[in-house]
Design an enzyme around this catalytic site. Structure first.
Site, PDB file in Angstrom:
ATOM      1  N   SER A 276       0.845  -1.188   0.000  1.00 47.71           N
ATOM      2  CA  SER A 276       0.000   0.000   0.000  1.00 47.71           C
ATOM      3  C   SER A 276       0.882   1.239   0.000  1.00 47.71           C
ATOM      4  CB  SER A 276      -0.905   0.005   1.238  1.00 47.71           C
ATOM      5  OG  SER A 276      -1.499   1.275   1.437  1.00 47.71           O
ATOM      6  N   ARG A 315     -23.100  -9.169 -45.902  1.00 50.42           N
ATOM      7  CA  ARG A 315     -21.972  -8.507 -45.232  1.00 50.42           C
ATOM      8  C   ARG A 315     -22.537  -7.493 -44.260  1.00 50.42           C
ATOM      9  NH1 ARG A 315     -17.626  -8.322 -48.763  1.00 50.42           N
ATOM     10  NH2 ARG A 315     -16.388  -7.257 -47.187  1.00 50.42           N
TER      11      ARG A 315
END
Length: 453
Positions: A276, A315
């Site tokens: 930390s 497509r």
């Protein structure tokens, strides 16, 4: 592929490299070289043309950032790539330059390229998944008789075996590995259809060209083009998402068991891992954090694949492009989670004493069901349930062990006189309480072991 700093933190260098721009461009060029070679084999273009095209298919000869910029204008990377490839081929063979990308279309090259890099990505996933499975198998086998609290709705429930819990982590991963292999067998296939999927330019030789290409690229030959039939492809992506979800479940359990107030497990520490910036005493479960972050992000990416399946006609417009953009993220997250959990389990601390202390701190309350079943032998189940419920309330109120409260209650109640209080000790023995879990875990781990290479 450009990633943010935070994306990079949640993945691995290997998986980032599998999907980076150079890898994808080279895969597109591999498609073009294989197309030309297959067409030459079928007599559709001269051999020298195929050789000239193949010689130019090297990603290091292309300005990749310029291709990306041009691709944004054209709507596909294939257009500027084919244009530049044609220019490079023309430097040595004008005839060959006119035959670059002949009979194919942009989606053919981009889909196949994504299949090729996904092939590499799946090998990475499989290797790390196998390693994690082996680690969990060893962990489960070594802790079959280790008592640990089972928790339901985040509350202590009963005593189980830690090995049984680990087997529950392992089983979905073994299933995921098998499903990924099966899905890959269906999805890792060539895309070659030409403008509208009919291979019209190559005529009757089109299927033979496709077969030769698939063999050269180590891909499955498709039954037909899958430009807008994305089911097998999407299924593979969803299997990756399911794997990541299973990894998230393991990470959640690991993080909860590593909480300071619980303290039953701990990830490796040292060398800055899990530290930390403000609190020197902290030992943060960073592997769990990475896996949980991956699992949190994954549903949105999987949902995009499903949402993109409604591709228009022959497509798609927009949906196919969205799918391509989301696809790598699934693999980046999954591999980040896998690598992180491998790191965690490679150096995991299992505090069996703390596991036992957490059980003992509940003063026997987790054996209430076993006590109730035992008492039911004398007075029946409904009455036993009520009697043991009263005993637990007394134990909590006065801070005594449930075993001692039960002994006094039995001595004071003539209807319970047939019960032998010498049997109480076994009912409250945590190691004895693991026996059902041991039997199940032993059989389950033995079965899973057969599927772990």
């Amino acid at each position: 592929m450009a990633l943010s700093l935070f994306d990079t933190l949640l993945s691995t260098p290997d998986m980032i490299a599998a999907f980076d721009d150079a890898a994808l461009i080279q895969a597109m060029l591999d498609f073009e070289a294989a197309l030309a070679a297959a067409q030459a084999d079928e007599g559709l273009l001269p051999r020298h043309a195929a050789q000239a095209i193949a010689a130019a298919c090297r990603a290091d000869r292309f300005d990749i950032p310029a291709l990306v910029t041009a691709g944004r204008r054209s709507g596909t990377l294939a257009v500027p790539l084919v244009k530049e490839l044609t220019r490079l081929v023309a430097e040595t063979d004008q005839e060959a330059a006119s035959l670059v990308h002949w009979g194919s279309t942009s989606q053919d090259v981009q889909d196949t390229a994504m299949v090729l890099v996904t092939h590499t990505a799946l090998r990475l996933l499989d290797a790390d998944l196998a390693a994690l499975c082996r680690r969990l198998l060893a962990l489960g086998e070594s802790h079959l008789a280790t008592p640990v609290l089972a928790r339901t709705l985040l509350q202590p429930a009963q005593v189980t075996g830690f090995g049984f819990k680990v087997a529950g982590w392992l089983a979905p991963l073994v299933r995921a590995r098998a499903r990924l292999r099966a899905a890959a067998g269906d999805a890792l296939q060539l895309q070659l259809g030409g403008a509208v999927g009919t291979l019209a330019v190559m005529g009757e030789r089109g299927p033979a060209v496709a077969h030769r290409m698939a063999q050269a690229l180590d891909l499955k030959t498709p039954a037909a083009t899958w430009h807008t039939q994305r089911d097998e492809w999407v299924r593979l992506g969803l299997e990756v998402a399911l794997l990541t979800g299973s990894l998230g479940k393991i990470a959640a359990d690991l993080a909860l068991m590593a909480q300071g107030e619980v303290g039953e497990l701990a990830e490796p520490s040292g060398g800055g891992r899990g530290g930390s910036s403000a609190m020197p005493h902290k030992r943060n479960p960073v592997s769990s954090m990475i896996a949980l972050a991956a699992a949190t992000r994954t549903p949105q990416h999987a949902a995009t694949l499903l949402a993109a399946m409604g591709q228009q006609h022959e497509r798609g417009l927009g949906n196919w492009q969205a799918e391509l953009a989301e696809w790598p993220t699934l693999f980046l997250s999954a591999h980040g989670a896998l690598r992180a959990l491998n790191d965690a389990f490679a150096g995991l601390t299992v505090d069996t004493a703390r596991m036992r202390a957490n059980i003992d701190a509940l003063h026997g309350l987790v054996a209430a069901e076993a006590l109730s079943i035992w008492v039911a032998g004398a007075i029946g189940r409904p009455a036993a349930h009520a009697a043991v419920e009263k005993m637990t309330q007394t134990a909590v109120a006065v801070g005594r062990h449930l075993r001692d409260v039960a002994r006094d209650a039995i001595a004071a109640d003539p209807t319970l006189g047939s019960l032998d209080t010498n049997e109480l000790g076994a009912l409250f023995d945590p190691v004895a309480a693991t026996e059902p879990a041991q039997r199940l875990a032993r059989a389950r781990l033995a079965a899973l072991k057969k599927d772990i290479a």
